[in-house]
Design an enzyme around this catalytic site. Sequence first.
Site, mmCIF file in Angstrom:
data_model
loop_
_atom_site.group_PDB
_atom_site.id
_atom_site.type_symbol
_atom_site.label_atom_id
_atom_site.label_comp_id
_atom_site.label_asym_id
_atom_site.label_seq_id
_atom_site.Cartn_x
_atom_site.Cartn_y
_atom_site.Cartn_z
ATOM 1 N N SER A 69 0.830 -1.211 0.000
ATOM 2 C CA SER A 69 0.000 0.000 0.000
ATOM 3 C C SER A 69 0.864 1.261 0.000
ATOM 4 C CB SER A 69 -0.951 0.027 1.206
ATOM 5 O OG SER A 69 -1.849 -1.048 1.163
ATOM 6 N N LYS A 70 2.043 1.159 -0.565
ATOM 7 C CA LYS A 70 2.897 2.347 -0.678
ATOM 8 C C LYS A 70 2.766 2.955 -2.056
ATOM 9 C CE LYS A 70 6.052 0.746 2.898
ATOM 10 N NZ LYS A 70 7.406 0.213 3.231
ATOM 11 N N ALA A 71 2.136 2.236 -2.960
ATOM 12 C CA ALA A 71 1.747 2.751 -4.270
ATOM 13 C C ALA A 71 0.327 2.240 -4.480
ATOM 14 C CB ALA A 71 2.668 2.248 -5.368
#
Lengths: 320, 320, 320, 320
Positions: free
Chosen positions: D288-290
């Site tokens: 969930s970092k992109a």
Amino acid sequence: MNVNQMNINEDMKIIDIIDEFSASGVLGAGRVGRSCELLANMISQDDMKVFLSVAGPLVPGGLRNVISTMIKRGHIDVLITSGANITHDLLESFGGSHYREYGFDDEKLNEAGMGRIGDVYTKSDDFEVFEKEIITFFDKITKSIAKKNFNDPKSCDKHNIISIKDFLYEIGLLIEDENSILKVAAENNVPIFAPGLIDSMFGLQLWMFTQENNLVIDAIADMHDLSDIVFDSDAVGAVILGGGLPKHYCLASNLLKGGVDAAIQITMDRSETGSLSGAPLEEAKSWSKAKCGSNLVSVIGDVTIIFPLIYAAALNKINK
Amino acid sequence: MNVNQMNINEDMKIIDIIDEFSASGVLGAGRVGRSCELLANMISQDDMKVFLSVAGPLVPGGLRNVISTMIKRGHIDVLITSGANITHDLLESFGGSHYREYGFDDEKLNEAGMGRIGDVYTKSDDFEVFEKEIITFFDKITKSIAKKNFNDPKSCDKHNIISIKDFLYEIGLLIEDENSILKVAAENNVPIFAPGLIDSMFGLQLWMFTQENNLVIDAIADMHDLSDIVFDSDAVGAVILGGGLPKHYCLASNLLKGGVDAAIQITMDRSETGSLSGAPLEEAKSWSKAKCGSNLVSVIGDVTIIFPLIYAAALNKINK
Amino acid sequence: MNVNQMNINEDMKIIDIIDEFSASGVLGAGRVGRSCELLANMISQDDMKVFLSVAGPLVPGGLRNVISTMIKRGHIDVLITSGANITHDLLESFGGSHYREYGFDDEKLNEAGMGRIGDVYTKSDDFEVFEKEIITFFDKITKSIAKKNFNDPKSCDKHNIISIKDFLYEIGLLIEDENSILKVAAENNVPIFAPGLIDSMFGLQLWMFTQENNLVIDAIADMHDLSDIVFDSDAVGAVILGGGLPKHYCLASNLLKGGVDAAIQITMDRSETGSLSGAPLEEAKSWSKAKCGSNLVSVIGDVTIIFPLIYAAALNKINK
Amino acid sequence: MNVNQMNINEDMKIIDIIDEFSASGVLGAGRVGRSCELLANMISQDDMKVFLSVAGPLVPGGLRNVISTMIKRGHIDVLITSGANITHDLLESFGGSHYREYGFDDEKLNEAGMGRIGDVYTKSDDFEVFEKEIITFFDKITKSIAKKNFNDPKSCDKHNIISIKDFLYEIGLLIEDENSILKVAAENNVPIFAPGLIDSMFGLQLWMFTQENNLVIDAIADMHDLSDIVFDSDAVGAVILGGGLPKHYCLASNLLKGGVDAAIQITMDRSETGSLSGAPLEEAKSWSKAKCGSNLVSVIGDVTIIFPLIYAAALNKINK
């Protein structure tokens, strides 16, 4: 599945650390574990022909006996190599050697008659011996072909033609060094394909010889023999060290049977340039050079480290 | 000397950013600046022959017209290439193309008749056309050789022999596509050397043709012609894109004159494996393949990015 | 000196193949041989402190027990690590694991609560346990600091300050998992320096904790303690796995004594970008971060393959 | 879609060659074309905050003014950098420079008081000026904090605490050099996050200062401010030059909003080691970092070549 943390102790055999790599199963160690497993299977599987493709300075890099051993033990059925490794094998066969620790001043090395390959060196004395000796071999072989064809070697109306594979076989029969890859291959009937042979010191000598003698190297005759081997094989496994022309030749020759059944490659090249040398083996599936469902393992690493390691462990697995 | 910080604005020409790279002068930018300077000099220097060595998927990668342009403008004197680029040049010459954005599922691509090269694709339809057309070329050329030598092409007692360079020249004359590298080279009398030609789809077609026809490709004849070119040159500059067999052949051919006088290489390969592809150009000095004191620049980068960039800037420099 | 061709058989111990690598002495194998020799010497030399610098996914990559073993056996005096390895060590300490073979569809992995690191995976369940447990640790430690300083933890007028090293020591004392790097380090009084600790899942938890609690991590206090260790050492040897901030911190801390006396690095990064991670160890000499005449060996390779290999062989050498 | 062969001529602007790259669309050139398109979009999109993450020797490598220009033109909203680039920016701010062409004899360089970073050099004279000047800055800032908190700076009972971001802001206000990244950032209210700041020459000076003065750098306070920025952003685009701690910090800070909406990275690191620096941006989706569906482009290349190129072309695109 879990990543099992690796355990190290002071009494480990190579097979033990490969087992730890496999138990961990990830990143570089995982790839090494899988490549070793696959190599052992390829060699053990009776109906699988093993093609070894070799590019890069493997003979200068210390792998000469590893390759000879594979041939003697019947672990390779076909060898596909760069011309450079042929040259360096002959260098050592004629009494020469490869050297180390001579620094990196390339201009000084030139003056001293030394050629550099990374941190490996050759000496011009060794090349002089090589040049003298190899010409006597060329001469013997040319006369032998001529005799076979009832040709007069001095005449230019008729040509003495020989394929690269057959030529290397003849060279191998003339060598005395028991550790020579060419000799061991000839004695064990392991054909050597070197499609880029012309491009080497060996090729340079060959060219100079042809200035004055009647010899023609047929560059495409080998494809007949190699395709026959592929057709006659129930299965083919490729072991690809480095990349280059040998890798392409190795994979392409298997097109005719829908591709290799298994393959291992060890390379430091990367895939993003699209160059074949760094291409993932999976890409070969799109070209029918690797069968769909084939077992393919790539290890990113230096061949001189990785290959002796996985071959030693594979030997242990095979013996059990 | 100082590193001058680069200044960027919205109206820059390529030559402007190359100038900024040169003013900074360090790391990758510094290498690009120096390689551009050297390329412009190599091309401008009247008595310097420029050898372009090409390996890797340059035609599939969009550089086909860049190479043709270099030939048309008289900026290359000798082209040394892999068989793959010959094949892909012919693919486009016969109306085919290279494609993009078809994903990475190699098994699906295989079913769809598509081959993958990184993120470039080919279609089997294009290869089918290529195969039909190239055979007609082989046929014409074989008959032409036979005629020249008063030989009966169906007879196996006499052989129709041709060097790779001459063969590619003949192919070039038969092509109609104005953008074809082979055609442009033939028209401009720029010889093409492809020592590993056999190892390509082109080579496969050639082999199949020889099953039924009398054609022998002399693998070593080219060394005569290439050495003549080297001997007749006052100076030689090498532009080496990628590595592989073309790089070796390019550098080795200059041995006879003590090495190239200047060289540029663009590669993503690294030097620590000792493999020639990633070897620093300086290493060639130890082999007399680059002269002591020669101007040598390596750029670590993707050829499809770096080469169009430095050639475009070099063109600008030359025009001033 | 000659390159001795390597001999491989099925009964080899790791020390045997390392000996073959050393006998060959060139390219990657040569570097591995030399790094193993140096590692054994560093560990054996009584007056040499060994600094182990760790970056990259070593705990996820299976090296957790290798590092713990080094600490238990007294082979490391100082550990310098990225925050990520701290996080992953804690993940396993709290009952979690690292996983494999979950594919490369990052969007699907996200939906399944799995994070990907190359071909290693984590599960959100494990992170949930980690988050609950680590907060209890933070709480205990904060209260302990407050008690030591006679501070009221709820008051914002006074601050509870602790260095990263001391904080990790306290964490280590609270862990029960015998294989935990943090626990083993605390028990063996091996200080852990993690200058980039904030930048990790651990750091994220720490930040969230500080929203409601009085805890300040002093980012520069560690430099006192690390410089004291360097000053008190007769000699320092650095073992650098990967690069990054740990590598810089490790080398820079030795500035005050004129640099490390010996160093080994294992990396896949290259030097041409000028980045420290890929920089040759020799470059550190210009900065007085490695002493002139220091013994420096770099191996280009994957840490998960190379380090267990050379440590296992070094253990064998040490025992003789 | 087809690969359009690139056309090169002598009058090309940067935008022209980027257009050719995009028309070809494959391999390295394709990536450069896409990254330029995305960069222009990120900058133009009003509701998108652009985070620039910088690791590696970019200031020594000539990119100082490129980064300042981005800030002055409002093209960056947040800068995340290594401590090294802060140090080198200050070196130049205080009248020093970076140098070139001083060779590779690291022991001689050490004697001459020169530090080497690839082929870039620093001089000890410049560092001496830096050390004197930066201490006066530390002093001013410490007094200023003390004054704000009504604290006596000589007392050890109370602590003067400041976050890294605020500290760098204060430093920026004191600099006079118009080209300084720190100054330009302070003037334009672009926050600078440097989570690894301690690990640099700047950090060393800071540490020495704290031996005698009351200053505490709060290592985790910045996470509040950075998370506020992320929360307040409608969208975030990341431009990641190099890898390391800045890359991780940049991506991790966006976790709280489900990840970045777009990202570009330029790196020479590879992915197979699992290290974050070489990891494909897609991997960030699993964390969930992109965001799923985010536009992500990686270019494999040297930042000093690629980034000025794509920023110059993006500037041109934006102006149209």
